[in-house]
Design an enzyme around this catalytic site. Structure first.
Site, PDB file in Angstrom:
ATOM      1  N   TYR A 156      31.262 -53.479 -54.489  1.00 54.20           N
ATOM      2  CA  TYR A 156      30.104 -53.351 -55.378  1.00 54.20           C
ATOM      3  C   TYR A 156      29.786 -54.703 -56.017  1.00 54.20           C
ATOM      4  CZ  TYR A 156      27.500 -51.867 -59.570  1.00 54.20           C
ATOM      5  OH  TYR A 156      26.574 -51.717 -60.578  1.00 54.20           O
ATOM      6  N   LYS A 160      26.329 -57.068 -56.001  1.00 57.24           N
ATOM      7  CA  LYS A 160      25.641 -57.404 -57.242  1.00 57.24           C
ATOM      8  C   LYS A 160      25.594 -58.917 -57.465  1.00 57.24           C
ATOM      9  CE  LYS A 160      24.259 -53.474 -58.927  1.00 57.24           C
ATOM     10  NZ  LYS A 160      22.817 -53.207 -59.171  1.00 57.24           N
TER      11      LYS A 160
END
Length: 250
Positions: A156, A160
């Site tokens: 993740y 990002k």
């Protein structure tokens, strides 16, 4: 935008996002607002429409799937077709279980595709459309997780990180066009996305995040940290030796 810097029309990409809807709610306080919710059809989307309409918003819904960038131009074209969009919030994202994603390449690829590729796709289109109309604000909801990869959420976090870098660069490319970009580096926020995770002591809420974001827009800032402790946390994580960071189980 009106004389006080508030949008008269707002597009929420990821139309069921808790933070996104909290931002809409703040701009709805005491005034009318045209809201376009771009999302896949779901009971939660219908609830959001009813709630916003009950507060006086003029709500439109556009079918949108962040995982299908080939459909983004047509979907966003509908959003801009009737009137200008003063503000667009890029609020979609996936936060899978890290272990499950590392056992299943399909989950890993979907996470990267939605959080990075989807965000890049809509960013390019939003910039083009807003340049053409001569004004607009793009709010990109990124994460502190992108500041430095950590073992618990590096999949993740890496997506990002890419998203933050893209929107930072997009902001610079739009200087002088009348279009601004605000990159939100959010720490842990209690929301539907993080409901399956234990909340740390300084966790934020969608409402607090929305307050910080709308204030940053009004002040003309390009970056906002929410909650405030997120900036301190990011600073510590950046300087920790890798061997120490590896032993921290978060």
């Amino acid at each position: 935008m009106d004389a006080l810097g508030r949008p008269q029309s707002l597009l929420l990409l990821g139309g069921t996002s808790d933070i996104g809807l909290a931002i809409v709610a703040r701009y709805l306080d005491g005034r009318p607002l045209r809201v376009v919710l771009a999302a896949r059809d779901s009971p939660r989307l219908k609830e959001a429409v009813a709630r916003l309409a009950g507060r006086g918003a003029v709500v439109e819904v556009v079918e949108f799937d962040a995982a299908e960038p080939q459909t983004h131009a047509a979907a966003l074209g509908q959003c801009f077709a009737r009137r200008d969009i003063d503000m667009a919030i890029v609020a979609f994202g996936l936060l899978p279980d890290q272990r499950a994603a590392m056992d299943d390449p399909a989950i890993a690829v979907q996470t990267a595709s939605v959080n990075f590729t989807g965000a890049v796709s809509v960013g390019v289109i939003l910039a083009r459309e807003m340049r053409a109309q001569g004004h607009g604000v793009i709010i990109a909801l990124s994460s502190v997780a992108g500041e430095r990869p950590r073992q618990a959420n590096f999949l993740y976090g890496s997506a990002k990180a890419g998203m933050s870098a893209f929107y930072d660069g997009l902001a610079d490319s739009l200087i002088g066009t009348g279009v601004r970009v605000v990159v939100v580096r959010a720490g842990f926020v209690r929301s539907r996305m993080t409901a399956h995770l234990p909340a740390p002591p300084l966790a934020g809420t969608p409402e607090r995040a929305a307050a910080a974001i709308t204030q940053a827009v009004w002040r003309g800032r390009a970056v906002v940290w929410t909650p405030r402790s997120a900036r301190v946390l990011a600073g510590v994580i950046r300087v920790l030796p890798r061997g120490v960071l590896r032993r921290i189980p978060f």
